[in-house]
Design a protein around this motif. Sequence first.
Motif, mmCIF file in Angstrom:
data_model
loop_
_atom_site.group_PDB
_atom_site.id
_atom_site.type_symbol
_atom_site.label_atom_id
_atom_site.label_comp_id
_atom_site.label_asym_id
_atom_site.label_seq_id
_atom_site.Cartn_x
_atom_site.Cartn_y
_atom_site.Cartn_z
ATOM 1 N N GLY A 4 16.785 -34.444 -30.989
ATOM 2 C CA GLY A 4 16.745 -35.580 -31.895
ATOM 3 C C GLY A 4 17.468 -35.337 -33.192
ATOM 4 N N PHE A 5 17.789 -36.442 -33.871
ATOM 5 C CA PHE A 5 18.406 -36.347 -35.195
ATOM 6 C C PHE A 5 18.061 -37.588 -36.008
ATOM 7 C CE2 PHE A 5 21.597 -38.254 -32.395
ATOM 8 C CZ PHE A 5 22.035 -39.358 -33.113
ATOM 9 N N GLY A 6 18.040 -37.422 -37.335
ATOM 10 C CA GLY A 6 17.760 -38.512 -38.253
ATOM 11 C C GLY A 6 18.971 -38.850 -39.086
ATOM 12 N N LEU A 7 19.160 -40.141 -39.373
ATOM 13 C CA LEU A 7 20.319 -40.611 -40.123
ATOM 14 C C LEU A 7 19.901 -41.262 -41.437
ATOM 15 C CD1 LEU A 7 22.484 -42.253 -37.301
ATOM 16 C CD2 LEU A 7 22.631 -39.924 -38.211
ATOM 17 N N ILE A 13 15.639 -43.130 -40.188
ATOM 18 C CA ILE A 13 15.609 -43.484 -38.775
ATOM 19 C C ILE A 13 15.810 -42.231 -37.936
ATOM 20 C CG2 ILE A 13 18.094 -43.973 -38.647
ATOM 21 C CD1 ILE A 13 17.388 -46.310 -36.760
ATOM 22 N N TYR A 14 15.097 -42.141 -36.810
ATOM 23 C CA TYR A 14 15.189 -40.943 -35.972
ATOM 24 C C TYR A 14 15.453 -41.331 -34.519
ATOM 25 C CZ TYR A 14 14.599 -35.941 -35.402
ATOM 26 O OH TYR A 14 14.844 -34.601 -35.195
ATOM 27 N N LEU A 37 37.793 -38.906 -33.636
ATOM 28 C CA LEU A 37 38.516 -39.560 -34.724
ATOM 29 C C LEU A 37 38.723 -41.033 -34.440
ATOM 30 C CD1 LEU A 37 41.167 -36.859 -35.664
ATOM 31 C CD2 LEU A 37 39.047 -37.427 -36.844
ATOM 32 N N GLU A 38 39.092 -41.348 -33.207
ATOM 33 C CA GLU A 38 39.315 -42.752 -32.864
ATOM 34 C C GLU A 38 38.034 -43.558 -32.997
ATOM 35 O OE1 GLU A 38 40.566 -45.480 -28.996
ATOM 36 O OE2 GLU A 38 40.816 -43.309 -28.962
ATOM 37 N N SER A 39 36.902 -42.970 -32.593
ATOM 38 C CA SER A 39 35.642 -43.695 -32.610
ATOM 39 C C SER A 39 34.969 -43.685 -33.968
ATOM 40 C CB SER A 39 34.693 -43.098 -31.563
ATOM 41 O OG SER A 39 35.224 -43.237 -30.270
ATOM 42 N N SER A 40 35.486 -42.900 -34.912
ATOM 43 C CA SER A 40 34.848 -42.806 -36.218
ATOM 44 C C SER A 40 35.477 -43.733 -37.247
ATOM 45 C CB SER A 40 34.917 -41.363 -36.725
ATOM 46 O OG SER A 40 34.164 -40.519 -35.890
ATOM 47 N N ILE A 41 36.426 -44.576 -36.836
ATOM 48 C CA ILE A 41 37.023 -45.548 -37.745
ATOM 49 C C ILE A 41 36.138 -46.784 -37.735
ATOM 50 C CG2 ILE A 41 39.056 -46.937 -38.249
ATOM 51 C CD1 ILE A 41 40.706 -44.850 -36.760
ATOM 52 N N PHE A 42 35.270 -46.927 -38.740
ATOM 53 C CA PHE A 42 34.254 -47.960 -38.739
ATOM 54 C C PHE A 42 34.828 -49.312 -39.129
ATOM 55 C CE2 PHE A 42 30.856 -45.211 -37.920
ATOM 56 C CZ PHE A 42 31.047 -44.045 -38.645
ATOM 57 N N LYS A 43 34.532 -50.281 -38.325
ATOM 58 C CA LYS A 43 34.965 -51.645 -38.616
ATOM 59 C C LYS A 43 34.361 -52.130 -39.927
ATOM 60 C CE LYS A 43 34.694 -56.346 -36.775
ATOM 61 N NZ LYS A 43 34.195 -57.186 -35.669
ATOM 62 N N ASP A 44 33.076 -51.798 -40.150
ATOM 63 C CA ASP A 44 32.370 -52.264 -41.342
ATOM 64 C C ASP A 44 32.073 -51.125 -42.311
ATOM 65 O OD1 ASP A 44 30.636 -54.379 -39.093
ATOM 66 O OD2 ASP A 44 32.209 -54.982 -40.477
ATOM 67 N N ASP A 45 32.794 -50.029 -42.210
ATOM 68 C CA ASP A 45 32.641 -48.907 -43.124
ATOM 69 C C ASP A 45 31.215 -48.383 -43.187
ATOM 70 O OD1 ASP A 45 35.335 -48.953 -43.825
ATOM 71 O OD2 ASP A 45 34.989 -50.487 -45.343
ATOM 72 N N ILE A 46 30.606 -48.206 -42.028
ATOM 73 C CA ILE A 46 29.272 -47.619 -41.977
ATOM 74 C C ILE A 46 29.392 -46.120 -42.239
ATOM 75 C CG2 ILE A 46 27.222 -47.215 -40.566
ATOM 76 C CD1 ILE A 46 28.065 -49.586 -38.871
ATOM 77 N N GLU A 47 28.590 -45.631 -43.167
ATOM 78 C CA GLU A 47 28.576 -44.192 -43.433
ATOM 79 C C GLU A 47 27.443 -43.555 -42.648
ATOM 80 O OE1 GLU A 47 28.692 -42.682 -47.344
ATOM 81 O OE2 GLU A 47 30.217 -44.100 -48.025
ATOM 82 N N ILE A 48 27.790 -42.558 -41.845
ATOM 83 C CA ILE A 48 26.793 -41.882 -41.029
ATOM 84 C C ILE A 48 26.624 -40.461 -41.548
ATOM 85 C CG2 ILE A 48 26.217 -41.075 -38.708
ATOM 86 C CD1 ILE A 48 26.191 -44.128 -39.087
ATOM 87 N N LYS A 49 25.404 -40.146 -41.967
ATOM 88 C CA LYS A 49 25.096 -38.791 -42.432
ATOM 89 C C LYS A 49 23.790 -38.335 -41.810
ATOM 90 C CE LYS A 49 24.341 -35.868 -46.471
ATOM 91 N NZ LYS A 49 25.231 -34.827 -45.915
ATOM 92 N N ILE A 50 23.846 -37.169 -41.154
ATOM 93 C CA ILE A 50 22.653 -36.600 -40.539
ATOM 94 C C ILE A 50 21.822 -35.876 -41.587
ATOM 95 C CG2 ILE A 50 21.804 -34.912 -38.870
ATOM 96 C CD1 ILE A 50 24.148 -35.505 -37.120
ATOM 97 N N LEU A 51 20.523 -36.159 -41.609
ATOM 98 C CA LEU A 51 19.615 -35.506 -42.538
ATOM 99 C C LEU A 51 18.757 -34.448 -41.854
ATOM 100 C CD1 LEU A 51 18.406 -38.650 -44.498
ATOM 101 C CD2 LEU A 51 20.139 -37.006 -45.196
ATOM 102 N N ASN A 52 18.611 -34.562 -40.544
ATOM 103 C CA ASN A 52 17.751 -33.645 -39.815
ATOM 104 C C ASN A 52 18.157 -33.696 -38.347
ATOM 105 O OD1 ASN A 52 15.120 -33.335 -38.038
ATOM 106 N ND2 ASN A 52 14.702 -32.252 -39.948
ATOM 107 N N ALA A 53 18.150 -32.560 -37.679
ATOM 108 C CA ALA A 53 18.444 -32.518 -36.245
ATOM 109 C C ALA A 53 17.724 -31.321 -35.642
ATOM 110 C CB ALA A 53 19.951 -32.416 -36.002
ATOM 111 N N ASN A 54 17.012 -31.550 -34.539
ATOM 112 C CA ASN A 54 16.222 -30.467 -33.963
ATOM 113 C C ASN A 54 16.022 -30.630 -32.466
ATOM 114 O OD1 ASN A 54 15.227 -28.559 -36.100
ATOM 115 N ND2 ASN A 54 14.503 -30.489 -37.004
ATOM 116 N N GLU A 55 15.796 -29.499 -31.821
ATOM 117 C CA GLU A 55 15.291 -29.470 -30.455
ATOM 118 C C GLU A 55 13.800 -29.219 -30.534
ATOM 119 O OE1 GLU A 55 17.256 -27.154 -27.114
ATOM 120 O OE2 GLU A 55 15.451 -25.944 -27.438
#
Length: 287
Positions: free
Chosen positions: A94-97, A44-45, A9-27
Amino acid sequence: MENINENILESSIFKDDIEIKILNANESFLTNENSSRIQFHPFIYFYFIVEGSGTFFIENDSIKIKKNDLVIINSNIGHNLYVDEDEYAVKTLGFGLESIGLTSHLEEVQSEEELELDNFFHITWENKEAKINEIFSKIVDEFHSENLYAKTLADALASYFLINFLRHFRNEIEVVPDININRRIDYIKSYIDNNYSLDLSLEGLSNMAYMNKFHLIAEFKQSYRVTPIEYLILKRIEVSKGLLISTNHSMETIADTVGFNSQSYFNQVFRKKVGITPSQFRKKHRL
């Protein structure tokens, strides 16, 4: 994972309001007998090399990779991985954003139009290997989990990782909007143009574009001034006009051919968009 979760929670307070959403994640587990096909992710991956060594071919570049390396590839950059002959396999997490890119050229440009994204970044983040492995593993697990709020937790963990990454490399790497996003929008338009007769849905199109439906609507509307579904309806109407003028097909056949699920709905939509019924249009414009 308790130490990571406590800090999310502390690290997810974005200074510039960057939205991070994962679209794909795999081993991924790749042996030297089945090297990967060329891939083009529309986002981006981030790859973390868990085990093994090999060579990443990225567009016209090749890089040697080994255990604990981090490879980040911006969207729509062709790449594939070959395992070294003396290795049995390479294991990656890996994961894609969605909708972001990374650049090392921000200070060199005067406007967004001149912005250039690097094809890739190859990083050895010393003394962080165990933590990266832990975070990437948890991201992949949560992305595929059925647990309560699993996707939200995966997004939060990706946010935690990216923020710390950007802070560490603040003088070398910047995060920016993905300048290749219009390629995805153009692809969706092209797909509609070629498949308008199918039962297309906003959810299906958004999954195809690896975007949430609200983002897809906003980006598509910015490019084409209508939403994807509005464009689909307009496409069907335009095709139906040609069929009304040039064929003797029944209204039911034309409705079915262009993708409307009933003649009555076809009549209703056509009249709303054109101002007259399909029969009136045929009579008025018949060759």
